[in-house]
Each structure stands twice: as C-alpha cells, then as structure tokens.
Design a protein around this motif. Structure first.
Motif, PDB file in Angstrom:
ATOM      1  N   GLY A   1       0.794  -1.225   0.000  1.00 51.06           N
ATOM      2  CA  GLY A   1       0.000   0.000   0.000  1.00 51.06           C
ATOM      3  C   GLY A   1       0.821   1.267   0.000  1.00 51.06           C
ATOM      4  N   LEU A   2       2.126   1.139   0.268  1.00 55.17           N
ATOM      5  CA  LEU A   2       2.991   2.317   0.257  1.00 55.17           C
ATOM      6  C   LEU A   2       3.380   2.762  -1.147  1.00 55.17           C
ATOM      7  N   SER A   3       3.257   1.877  -2.131  1.00 59.36           N
ATOM      8  CA  SER A   3       3.781   2.180  -3.463  1.00 59.36           C
ATOM      9  C   SER A   3       3.200   3.454  -4.077  1.00 59.36           C
ATOM     10  N   PRO A   4       1.917   3.784  -3.884  1.00 56.67           N
ATOM     11  CA  PRO A   4       1.433   5.037  -4.470  1.00 56.67           C
ATOM     12  C   PRO A   4       2.098   6.286  -3.886  1.00 56.67           C
ATOM     13  N   ALA A   5       2.649   6.170  -2.681  1.00 56.14           N
ATOM     14  CA  ALA A   5       3.219   7.353  -2.031  1.00 56.14           C
ATOM     15  C   ALA A   5       4.439   7.888  -2.767  1.00 56.14           C
ATOM     16  N   VAL A   6       5.088   7.044  -3.575  1.00 57.78           N
ATOM     17  CA  VAL A   6       6.284   7.509  -4.288  1.00 57.78           C
ATOM     18  C   VAL A   6       5.939   8.030  -5.677  1.00 57.78           C
ATOM     19  N   TRP A   7       4.661   8.107  -6.027  1.00 59.44           N
ATOM     20  CA  TRP A   7       4.208   8.681  -7.298  1.00 59.44           C
ATOM     21  C   TRP A   7       4.831   7.963  -8.505  1.00 59.44           C
TER      22      TRP A   7
END
Length: 901
Positions: free
Chosen positions: A559-565
């Motif tokens: 779920g963290l992957s979107p945070a790096v755009w």
C-alpha cells in the motif's frame, strides 16, 4: 454450462414461434440435471413474447386443474370471445360458476381457443415446470392442447423428470448429465479449495454430470473440508429421504458386502487396488462380497464409483465407529508411505480411537508439505485433525496456533477462532501466548479493516520482541498496515510508528522488511520529504520481494507504493503480490491485493481489466464470507461517470465505513465523489466531497484528492481553498519527483496562474505523456483547452479539446467526455456525440481477463491458476471469446483486443 446443443434447440423453437409457427417440446431428465435452468433460458430467449408459466406441485396433485389454473389465469380476460359451451366449461372447472363437471375434451378445446386468440396479438410462450407433478386433469388437457397446436404462434414446453403418460409421443429433448469437461468446470467454478485431481475426478464420476449434485457438494463445506477430499465425508447435509432409501437396501446386504461398501466409501480416490487391498486385510474377498445387489450400488472398473453420489456418504455416515476405524486402519496399511504419506496419515488419524502422538506428528508433517506446495486449506485440515489427536497440552497449544493461522489464511476464520481459543487455554509460555495474540490479530484483520486489529497486533509485536525479533518486526508492520489502511484512530498509527522508530537497528545490511518498517515510521512521524529516499529503496525491494515475505507481510507494505508517485512500481508491485497470493491460495488476503490492483488499473484507464478484477474479488468475497469494501468499484464507476451507480455506492460506503470506523473507506468514497462531480461539472458538490476527504489524514488518498479540490475550488471561485490545497500538494509532489507528480502539480498550478498558465499546461501534458496515467493526461488536455477557449484562442482550444474528447471516449470516461464535448461546441466546433467505447467487444469481465492473459502467452492451466478456474473452464470461455471476436486462434488475440498504451 455445457448445454450448447440444448440451447440451440430452444433457440430454433423461439425462432419458429416468432415466425408464426407452433412448437411443443418435453424437456426431461433426472432431478437436478438442469431442466428448470433450460426453461429459464427459454424464457430469456423469448423476451418480448407473452409468457405464461406454471409449476406442478406435488402436494396439489390431487387437486383437479390446479396446474392448468396457474397457466391460464392471465388469459381469463379473453373468456368472452369463447363460444358459450367452452366458456362455461372453463368457468366451471376454475370455480367461477357452478354446474356439472364438463367434458375434458371441451375444456381442452377452450384452452386451445384461448391460446389461439392470445397469439393473434403476438407469439405466446407457455412453460410448465415439474410436469411430473401435474394433476391428472391438467395433464390430460395440456396433452390434448399440445397435440392440436398447428398454425398458432404458440410454444408449449414442459419440464419433467420423466415422460408421463399424457406427454408420450410429443417432441422431446432429453437432458443428460454434463460431459466430463463441463462437469469438471462446474465443480471447480464453485470450489475455491484445491482438489486433488483423483478426488475431483471421482466426485465428477459419481455425480454423473448432474449439475445440482456438483453445485450442492461444496455448498456447505468449508475449504478445509474440501481440501484433498479429506473432509468430504464429514457432513450432515444429505437429503434424509434419499439417504434412507439407500440405507434400506444396504441393511439387507451380507456383512462382507457392507464392509466392502464401507472400504470403498472411505477410500477417497476410488483406486480399485487400494480398495481390494484393504478389503483383503479385513477378510473380504470378491467372491464373498460381490453380488447383484452390491453391483447396483457400487461399480468396480478403472475407478471405484458409487451408482449415486449419495450412496457413498450414506454408507460412511451410518457405519459403526469401530467398523470405520478398522476400515481406515486397513487403508492406511495398504497406502504407500513414500508415495502418498499424507493420505496414509489421514487414514491413520481416522483409525485412531483416541489421542495418538505418533499420528498427530505425522499429520503435522503432512501440513508442512501441503503448505509448501500452496495447499493452505489442506494444511489447515491436517493441523486441525492433529490438534484433536494431541494429548500433551503444550504440543496441543502449539498445533492449535498453527491450525488457527492456517485456517484464517485459507479463508475459514470461524475455524481459526475455535483453534485459537484452544491455544489460549493450553498455552503455558509467554511466547506461545504472544503467538496466539498474533493470530487473533490476523483473524480480526481478516474480518475487514477495523479498529480492533491494530492494538491486538501491536501488543503481540511488543510481547514477541523478547523471543523472536524477526517475527516481532513483521508483526509491527502488520499492525502499522492495519492502522494505516483501515482504522480511523490516528493515534494508533502514530503510536505504532513511534514504537517502530524505537526498535534497535537491524544488524548487517537492511532487509526489505527493515526498509519498509523504517519508511512506514518516517512517513507518519516525519513526513514524505524525510521518508522518500527510504520509501524508494523499499519499493524497489518490493518488486522482487521473496514469496514468503509477500505472504507474510506484503499486503501491509504494498500500500505504500502510491506514495512515491510511480505508477509503474504501483502496478508491478500489486500485480506480482496478487499473483503470489493467488498461487498460494490465501483467499483471505487476495481480495486486499485485488482491490489495490483494481484501483491502480482504473487510474491508468484500463476499465475493462478493472471490471474483471472486481468480478474476481466479488467471487472470492462470496466464497469466503469475508466482507469486501467496494473501493475499486467506487473509483471505477466515478471515473466512468456513472452517476446513479456511483452515487449509490459512495453513499452506502460512507455510511458503512463511518459506522465501522474505516478510515480508508470514508476517504476513498469522498475522493471518488470528487472525481465524479468534477467530471459532471458540478463543482460545488465536487468541492464539498474533496474537503470531506482531506479532513482525514489518510496517507495516500488525502493527497490524491488535492487536485480534485483545487480544480473544483477554482471553478467556484474559492481561490483561498485552492491555494491552501496547492501548498499541501507542492510538498508531496515535489518530494515524489516523478513525471506523474510534476505533471499533476503543473496542471494544478496552471489553474491558479495567469501569464504562466500556458507554459504550465504544456509542461503538464509533456510530463504526463511519459506516464501510464492516460486519464490524467486527458484531463490536462481538457483543462488546457478550456483555458485556451476563455483566452479566445479558439483554434488552439479546439485542438486540445478534440484530443481530450477522443481520449475520454476511448478510455470510457463518459462524464468527462461530455464535458469536453460541450466545450468544443462552445468553441464553435461541430461535433457528433459518440458513445463511449467499451473496448471489450461484448466480452464479459471474466472473458476479458482470460483473453488478456491468453494474449500474453499464458497457457490454459496458467490462466486457470490465476483465476481459480479449471483449464477446461478457460477453454470453454475461449470458445465464446473466439466467436465474439471473430477469430480462430490464440495467436490472433493480441491483435483482436484493444490495449491500453
């Protein structure tokens, strides 16, 4: 399924009736073979025809004209057109007037007249199901009518188990059992646990292709009962009357014959060598056990099969306990411990009269082997049985914890709760109690994102630190994920993050979990600017994360992957994780990955693929009984601009998620609403929804909603709100430092700029062209075109707006397409309104999924493994796909399917 010839016959019948001809057909076959389903198909195929339907009722067989009354009630308004004697006959038999009983011939003639008159205004379809239970008078009348339909546009179709006397001689369609391939496909489509091929083949053989038997078999079984066939006999759902009819026949058999039947029933594969080997150990020989009566119940051929699928369970369930144990012991003795140790262990377990540590240990080893090959449900079944045979409280507690963990991963949370309670009672060490608490946290998490799981998992992690730091770190990550992606209690998330930062640093080079843990904690306590470097390192590690790590804590990290755009990392991470979890059969967690993958697929504009993912998720949720939040559906319908559908789902999600304290659900629903209303150009509503979403400090969605807030605020003239949102977006987007983040940021800055707007819009388009984010690129063209039109640069505006309109139509974003079309009209462009393309060529979502996977080069077994379908089911779908796409080979699929760039 598997009824193409029958459906073709029914289609021809409807065609004939539509062209003015009459048709009669008796559809007959065994109970559960699918007659009613074919009548339903006929009713659907006859859409537009005047349809009347009746059902024979066993309890009404003594009531004269009961079935005929059901069928003819819709025609009674036509009674005045009948000749007086006919009208009087009908009114008398239906109790509308008193009089002497009329001749059946006269009643039949009256019904024929009514049908003929009704067909004058259009074709008529009459369906009579369960015709074997028609009362005799109705059967006589309808048989009479059926033989006299000639030139009327009337179809009279009966569904019956057997051809009754009054229906003999009429055209018939016999419905037999499904062919093996279709029977396998039907069984596996309703069975999410992995069945061993021999078990599966035996079930199909004994069901004789009967769809109802194949559908009912797994209905009341849990995945652990179905796994490997080990629990198929432990059921209490047999129809009592049928079971007793078999038991009456078995009871009169000689003792030797009864033992042989019991051996055959207890041996799940149907291997004749094993059955006869075990029978010999019990002193049973063919000469003493086989006779005509036995042969009517069981068949010995290449495989041992019972004549009816209920015989086997009836034999087994009603045997004496001592006989069952003796039979299983004999089967264990003839089962090869080297080639089939797991089935041998199961037989030994069933033969045990009480606790047996040797057998319990063997079952535990079998569970390990099952889990190693991805059979989580089988592992749970072995471990559950192992617990029952363990006498030592400490060993029982350890095995109960393992059984509970395997059960929740296999999608059986109810069983998991039972076994974790056993572990709690017997646990005598702090380590074991900590492991029990960890499993309780997993069970709470499996019930859906909620406020219950994070504190349980946090407490478990803290207790585990003294015993197993690796397991403790994994548990901290699970607690962080539960708090970050679900619960609305922000204090939990902060507390967990601060606790993680206080952990001693790992020794040696950091592992993927170490990077992820550090990134999680930094993101919450210090913000994206500080966490971004570690986040990128963690995301790079996730792409190739080892399978055990994916299965252990992958959902919390992905779920963290979107945070790096980075949309590429986002898609790759979710896709691989879903593939790994699917292959492992961990049904409780797969919907989480599919929801994330579906949302990401929607964001890049591949709506048909996203719809397929939704279909798979819903099927899994239904199979496991675990609630599934409609996050993908929310985003997908909002982006498609389906106002009625999206608004209903949004409202329901907000209500339910608010009641459950689910942060992600509330935030995502408001974000979806903002997207929807911006597309519909209802900016006040979009602004209200965006503000509601940003009030909750969710890690990803509350950032993604900022562009929606800025666009809506600018359109309603609230520059203050727009600038405040832009300030928050700048920090997140610049920290991301990707074409996606800079493209969105440039687009939002352009909305608030004056002289620099032109350059910012161009920069936005240039940046987004290098990403997979087609919907965002189309929106950049739209906003640029709208700005150019307001600057009176109509030629330039039309170019951008045409590009936006074409992209929206191709992607399937109907609301935004209409917004672009209106802008084009305002700029002086004459444009014909186009229907949003479906890009699926009438394929269903599941067919679209299969076609894409086959087009990528996957084999039928590989596709089946991905989608929990049998290879035969995949082939069955492929035949339909080829027909719809007008192609003849797998190689043509890639060119026949439209693809997202």
């Amino acid at each position: 399924m598997g009824r193409a010839p029958e459906c073709a016959t029914l289609d021809q019948l409807i065609t004939a009736v539509r062209s003015g001809e009459s048709r009669v057909l008796v559809v007959h076959g065994a109970p559960g073979v699918g007659k009613s389903a074919l009548l339903d198909y006929l009713e659907d195929a006859g859409a537009g025809l005047r349809t009347m339907r009746a059902v024979g009722v066993e309890s009404e067989m003594e009531l004269p004209f009961a079935t005929l009354h059901q069928l003819c009630v819709p025609l009674l308004d036509r009674l005045p057109v009948l000749p007086a004697p006919q009208r009087a006959a009908v009114e008398t038999v239906f109790g509308m007037r008193t009089g002497n009983p009329p001749q059946l011939f006269l009643v039949g003639l009256a019904v024929l007249s009514l049908l003929s008159d009704a067909s004058e205004s259009g074709p008529v379809l009459c369906l009579v199901d369960d015709a074997q239970w028609m009362d005799q008078a109705s059967a006589q009348v309808l048989g009479f009518v059926a033989r006299r339909l000639l030139a009327e546009s009337v179809a009279l179709v009966f569904g019956a188990r057997v051809r009754t006397q009054h229906l003999l001689g009429l055209p018939e369609l016999e419905v037999a059992g499904l062919h093996k391939a279709d029977a396998l496909a039907l069984l596996e489509s309703t069975t999410h646990a992995r069945l061993d091929p021999p078990i599966r083949d035996r079930i199909v053989a004994e069901a004789k292709g009967n769809p109802l038997a194949l559908l009912e078999l797994p209905r009341e079984r849990t995945v652990t009962q179905l796994a490997g066939g080990y629990g198929l006999l432990q059921t209490d759902t047999l129809p009592t009357r049928i079971e007793h009819s078999f038991l009456d026949r078995i009871a009169v058999l000689p003792r030797q014959s009864q033992l042989l039947l019991l051996v055959a029933a207890a041996e799940p594969i149907g291997d004749p060598a094993l059955v006869w080997g075990a029978a010999e150990k019990l002193g049973v020989t063919p000469g003493t056990a086989l006779d005509d009566e036995t042969d009517q119940l069981v068949s010995f051929d290449v495989r041992v099969t019972f004549r009816h699928p209920l015989v086997r369970s009836a034999v087994y369930r009603n045997a004496e306990d001592a006989d069952r144990r003796a039979v299983h012991l004999a089967l264990a003795e003839v089962t090869d411990a080297r080639t089939d140790p797991d089935r041998r262990a199961w037989h030994l377990a069933s033969a045990a009269a009480g606790p047996d540590e040797t057998v319990a240990a063997e079952l535990e080893r079998s569970a390990g082997r099952a889990q190693a090959r991805g059979g989580m449900a089988a592992a749970a079944a072995f471990l559950q049985r192992s617990v029952a045979l363990t006498i030592d409280p400490v060993r029982r507690a350890e095995r109960a914890v393992a059984a509970a963990d395997a059960s929740v991963r296999a999608g059986d949370p109810a069983a998991a709760r039972r076994y974790v309670d056993i572990a709690d009672l017997d646990a005598d060490s702090e380590l074991l109690r900590a492991r029990t608490q960890l499993v309780r946290g997993r069970i709470a998490q499996a019930a859906g994102f909620n406020n219950e799981a994070p504190p349980i998992l946090l407490a478990a992690a803290q207790r585990l630190e003294s015993f197993d730091m690796d397991l403790a770190r994994e548990t901290y990550l699970l607690a962080w994920g539960a708090a970050a992606w679900g619960a609305a209690d922000a204090e939990n998330l902060v507390t967990i993050s601060e606790t993680i930062r206080e952990l001693p640093p790992p020794q040696g080079n950091p592992r993927p979990i170490d990077l992820v843990l550090e990134a999680c904690a930094l993101l919450v306590t210090e913000g994206l600017d500080t966490a971004i470097t570690t986040l990128r390192q963690a995301m790079d590690a996730l792409v190739d994360l080892p399978v055990p790590d994916v299965l252990g804590w992958g959902w919390a990290a992905c779920g963290l992957s979107p945070a790096v755009w980075s949309e590429q990392i986002m898609i790759e991470t979710y896709s691989r994780a879903a593939e790994v979890v699917r292959a492992a059969g961990i049904l409780t967690e797969l919907p989480i990955y599919l929801a994330s993958l579906g949302a990401a697929t929607s964001l890049i504009g591949d709506f048909t693929a996203a719809a397929g993912i939704v279909a798979e998720s819903e099927g899994l949720a239904a199979a496991t009984g675990i609630p599934l939040a409609p996050y993908t559906t929310l985003i997908l319908t909002a982006m498609q601009g389906k106002e009625d559908e999206a608004a209903a789902i949004i409202a329901a999600t907000i209500e339910q998620a608010s009641a459950d304290g689910q942060l992600t659900g509330v935030t995502t629903a408001h974000w979806a609403a903002a997207v929807l209303y911006n597309g519909l150009a209802r900016y006040e509503e979009a602004l209200s929804a965006a503000r509601a979403s940003t009030r909750i400090a969710q890690l990803v969605v509350s950032v993604w909603v900022l562009p929606e807030l800025i666009e809506a605020a600018v359109r309603v003239g609230d520059d203050t709100a727009a600038h405040e949102a832009l300030d928050h977006l700048v920090a997140a987007a610049e920290a991301g430092d990707t074409d996606w983040s800079h493209g969105i940021l440039a687009r939002c800055r352009a909305l608030l700029a004056d002289e620099a707007a032109d350059d910012l819009y161009r920069e936005s388009i240039e940046r987004l062209q290098h990403t997979l984010m087609r919907p965002e690129l189309a929106r950049a063209h739209l906003l640029y075109g709208e700005w150019l039109r307001r600057q009176s640069r109509r030629v330039d505006a039309r170019r951008e707006l045409r590009t936006a309109y074409d992209m929206f139509v191709t992607i399937g974003m109907a609301a935004f397409a209409e917004r672009a079309r209106r802008e084009l009209l305002a700029s002086g462009e004459k444009i014909r309104k186009r229907t949003v393309e479906t890009t699926e060529n009438d394929l269903t979502p599941q067919e679209r999924q299969i076609a894409l996977l086959v087009g990528e080069g996957l084999s039928n077994p590989e596709v089946g493994a991905r989608l929990f379908l049998s290879p035969r089911t995949v082939e069955w779908h492929l035949r339909k796909i080829f027909t719809k796409l007008s192609i003849t080979s797998r190689r043509q699929l890639r060119d026949a399917l439209p693809h997202a760039e």
